[in-house]
Design an enzyme around this catalytic site. Structure first.
Site, PDB file in Angstrom:
ATOM      1  CB  SER A 667      -0.962  -0.040   1.197  1.00  0.00           C
ATOM      2  OG  SER A 667      -1.993   0.905   1.057  1.00  0.00           O
ATOM      3  CG  ASP A 740      -6.680  -2.571  -4.062  1.00  0.00           C
ATOM      4  OD1 ASP A 740      -7.439  -2.195  -3.155  1.00  0.00           O
ATOM      5  OD2 ASP A 740      -5.453  -2.411  -4.026  1.00  0.00           O
ATOM      6  CG  HIS A 774      -5.488  -2.694  -0.012  1.00  0.00           C
ATOM      7  ND1 HIS A 774      -4.830  -2.096  -1.057  1.00  0.00           N
ATOM      8  CD2 HIS A 774      -4.904  -2.194   1.113  1.00  0.00           C
ATOM      9  CE1 HIS A 774      -3.892  -1.281  -0.592  1.00  0.00           C
ATOM     10  NE2 HIS A 774      -3.919  -1.325   0.712  1.00  0.00           N
TER      11      HIS A 774
END
Length: 803
Positions: A667, A740, A774
């Site tokens: 991330s 995601d 994610h």
């Protein structure tokens, strides 16, 4: 072609990619056998202590379900992912069994739940005698209730739960009835998709500033609006867990929240209605908060709010927010309203005010008090009207907590804690709560004394503690503190006199287990005996390493060395990090975490590199320090300085070969990784997972950035690795979930960076994981990710040809 691929199914995407460059659909790969064995080892169960603190629920689960679970068809509507077959949220976890363990005797009983890994969300009754949980059928979700003493369990007939907007059941004060959110019994078939569109999709704006984040899974068509309205329908009801008697309350609607008043004579209900929005998730849709009586008849409207798509950056919506029942009052509502139009940039003497309205809700609300900074929450004390009220000063990143008597807020307010929101060393901890048999949840309190459980951050790492704190004198008395050779934290009191506690103990070699401690005699009795799921790596070496950036900012990280490491051997190194923002160097340099925690090898952890002979610097601090308005002006300089400082430190210790260093992150850590490769030559290669690399695609802010792209275009371009793709001359592995749903990290971000790298002749690889979001969940995805990471590092770091 990639633009088109983003709009179609995964299967079509994989077919198209066969024709693009070196792409092609591959079968899932496996890392080395020892890594597979650790991933497949049964995880230690989740633990949930009963409200009376006389038992614990051991929740066994499968750490990584099959990709088949994630591949079930879903609808992506208004920020939700819905399994239409069962009319519920998409399932990502498989629960195996529930076991009740008595804390005094140690006896256990297994709950007689269905043995099909389709159970979930267990909830203790307030008296600890029963447990409610859901069970997924082929066409819906059942409600089950079990006896904690015997484990006997049964389904409650006639109930199909709707859990789209949160847990669909709550125990009532008698510990026999539950308030449930059901699928309406007369639900029709879902709306059919039109054979042909009725027309184009049109949006229009005129003078309206809608600075929404780049949310995922939003509504896009009128048909999706119809689907959301269909699947969002909720019928409220009260069900008797003994007789199965069912009483419906009110009429169905898109009910996102429902909560009985403490006296259970009223319901606080939040409903959505059209018009919906194509720019924000469901919780910002047009919505009404009402008070109903027990029959479902509206009594009063508390809030009637339009679509909230004009919320200022780092601001709040206008109108009533955070509407809740006041505890220890029969039926009194409290809520907050902004006095600055929700805009943190406006200069006002008070940003919020707290309002109250009591049954029978006939009159207008009364103002309780004004709050200088942004209101962030209340902690409920065991005395009526007494609370701890917290507020946040955005300009300084500062939090203040004060004692307030809501009956006399002006004269009673006393500031108890006033510190930087990032100050870990002086963090007093969180109040310890109790759940009373009638469901009232308030702090443990003895007169003027409350109890605080803190992480106990220090220069040598976390040493969790339990303190008594006097609200009037602010005197603090320590009741328990972890030793410096382990990590042991307070979990709960074990008894009404608060002289016995339950802790969670772990050390470098001991996996976490629960201990019962007598605070008077200091005797310790084990409650659980969970084993090491990966004993093959128990011999690893682990230490806290401290160093400094060239500008003097203190840094730290936890260094791991593989079992059998021989002093003086220079190993290839993996650095794992995630940048955080701070206002000053002092708080930025504080040590967080503990070198004494037990090391679990779970999921896609970079610690798996230890199995292949790497050193790992885990959670290396990469602070971005400065004025909150402008700190990202020097983002690149600060992270490159921190990266080199880490390498310099470990090189000086003689444990690494500085020519063989891999940097990796997830991330915002992936964003950091790509920037480090673009702006320094300190790393041999990088692995970036699920990141955002082009900040013009997140134009209204990212992380704590407060300016828009148009207010600071040079900063957005400077920190975007996409802009500097031609400078990335080290091999970069990009991994991203194909689905995601995290705001800002669209899968397209990795695709575009890969295309830029390819166009500039770089060495790069892009891996898109089907059906993953994610974070990566499925066993096949986790193992494949680890295989890719280990092979990339071996090829470009460990086995790198160096001069």
């Amino acid at each position: 072609m990639k633009e088109n691929a983003m709009r179609i199914s995964v299967a079509h995407l994989l077919v198209l990619l066969l024709a693009v460059g070196a792409w092609g659909q591959t079968t899932y790969r496996l890392p080395p056998a020892g890594v597979v064995e650790m991933i497949d080892a049964p995880p230690t169960p989740y633990v949930d202590i009963s409200p009376p603190c006389d038992a614990m629920l051991l929740i066994d689960y499968k750490a990584h379900p099959s990709i088949e679970l994630l591949a079930r068809p879903i609808l992506r509507l208004a920020g939700l992912r819905i399994d239409p077959q069962i009319r519920a949220r998409q399932r990502l976890t498989e629960y195996v069994r529930f076991t009740v363990k008595r804390l005094d005797s140690g006896t256990t009983v297994t709950v007689a739940a269905p043995d099909d890994r389709r159970i979930g969300t267990p909830l203790w009754s307030n008296d600890g005698r029963s447990i409610a949980f859901r069970h997924d059928l082929a066409d819906g979700v059942e409600l089950w209730v079990a006896e904690a003493e015997t484990g006997k369990a049964k389904a409650l007939a006639g109930v199909r739960l709707n859990d789209l907007f949160g847990r669909p059941f709550d125990w009532m004060s008698d510990n026999r009835r539950l308030l449930v959110r059901m699928v309406p019994s007369a639900a029709a078939a879902p709306p059919r998709m039109p054979v042909a569109p009725l027309g184009p999709i049109v949006e229009e704006t005129s003078g309206k500033k809608s600075r929404a984040w780049t949310y995922q899974d939003l509504l896009k068509t009128p048909h999706e609006e119809d689907l959301f309205e269909y699947y969002g329908q909720v019928q409220l009801a009260v069900i008797d867990s003994v007789t199965g008697g069912l009483q419906k309350i009110g009429t169905p609607g898109i009910i996102t929240d429902a909560d009985f008043s403490p006296d259970e004579q009223y319901l606080l209900v939040t409903k959505l209605r059209r018009p919906f929005s194509y720019r924000v998730p469901y919780y910002y849709f047009t919505r009404t908060t009402e008070v109903w009586d027990r029959q479902g008849r509206p009594v009063a409207t508390i809030a009637d709010l339009p679509i909230s798509d004009e919320v200022p950056t780092q601001g709040v919506p206008t109108g009533p927010r955070g509407v809740r029942w006041q505890r220890l009052r029969e039926a009194t509502l409290l809520w907050t309203e902004a006095l600055d139009d929700g805009d943190p940039l406006k200069k006002v003497p008070h940003r919020d005010r707290l309002l109250r309205r009591a049954a029978p809700f006939a009159g207008a609300p009364s103002e309780v008090m004004k709050v200088r900074h942004r209101f962030t929450g209340l902690h409920w004390m065991a005395r009526q009207d007494q609370v701890l009220l917290s507020e946040y000063d955005r300009d300084r990143r500062w939090r203040t907590t004060a004692f307030v008597d809501l009956g006399n807020p002006t004269d009673s307010r006393r500031v108890l804690f006033d510190l930087s929101a990032r100050d870990a060393y002086n963090d007093p901890g969180d109040p310890v709560y109790q759940t009373r048999p009638d469901g009232t949840r308030v702090m443990h309190q003895d007169g003027e004394w409350i109890y605080l459980a803190a992480d106990g951050a220090s220069e040598t790492g976390d040493r969790p503690r339990l303190d008594r704190f006097n609200l009037r004198t602010r005197v603090k008395e320590n009741l328990f503190e972890s030793r410096d050779d382990c990590l042991e934290g307070f979990v709960a009191f074990a008894g009404p006199d608060r002289r016995k506690i339950i802790t969670r103990y772990q050390s470098k070699v001991d996996p976490p287990n629960y201990i019962r401690i007598d605070l008077d005699t200091k005797t310790r009795a084990p409650v659980t005996d969970f084993k090491d799921p990966a004993p093959q790596l128990t011999g690893l070496k682990k230490e806290l390493v401290r160093y400094a950036r060239p500008d003097g900012v203190p840094l730290s990280g936890t260094l791991y060395l593989p079992p059998g490491y021989v002093a003086g051997t220079k190993l290839p190194l993996v650095i794992w990090a995630y940048p955080l923002e701070y206002s000053d160097p002092a708080t930025a340099g504080q040590v967080r975490g503990s070198p004494n925690s037990f090391t679990f090898f779970r999921g896609t952890t970079p610690l798996m590199f230890l199995t292949q002979g790497y050193a790992v610097l885990l959670d290396a601090t990469m602070p971005v320090v400065g004025d909150p308005e402008t700190m990202n002006d020097t983002f690149v300089e600060q992270i490159t300085g921190a990266g080199r400082a880490a390498i310099d430190k470990l090189d000086a210790m003689g444990v690494i070969d500085r020519r063989r260093v891999l940097v990796t992150g997830h991330s915002y850590g992936a964003f950091m990784t790509a920037n480090l490769l673009a702006h320094s030559d300190d790393f041999a290669a990088g692995i970036a997972r699920s990141g955002a690399y082009n900040r013009s695609l997140t134009p209204f802010g990212f992380q704590s950035e407060r300016r828009s792209f148009w207010e600071a275009p040079e900063v957005y371009m400077k920190v975007s690795p996409f802009t500097h793709a031609h400078k990335i001359n080290e091999p970069l592995l990009l991994i991203h979930g194909e689905a995601d749903n995290n705001s800002g990290t669209h899968t397209m971000q990795s695709e575009r960076l890969y295309a830029a790298l390819k166009g500039n002749g770089a060495t790069a690889r892009l891996v898109l994981l089907p059906f993953e979001s994610h974070g990566y969940t499925a066993r096949e995805s986790v193992l494949h990710t680890l295989a890719e990471m280990l092979e990339w590092a071996d090829k470009y770091v460990k086995n790198r040809a160096v001069e």
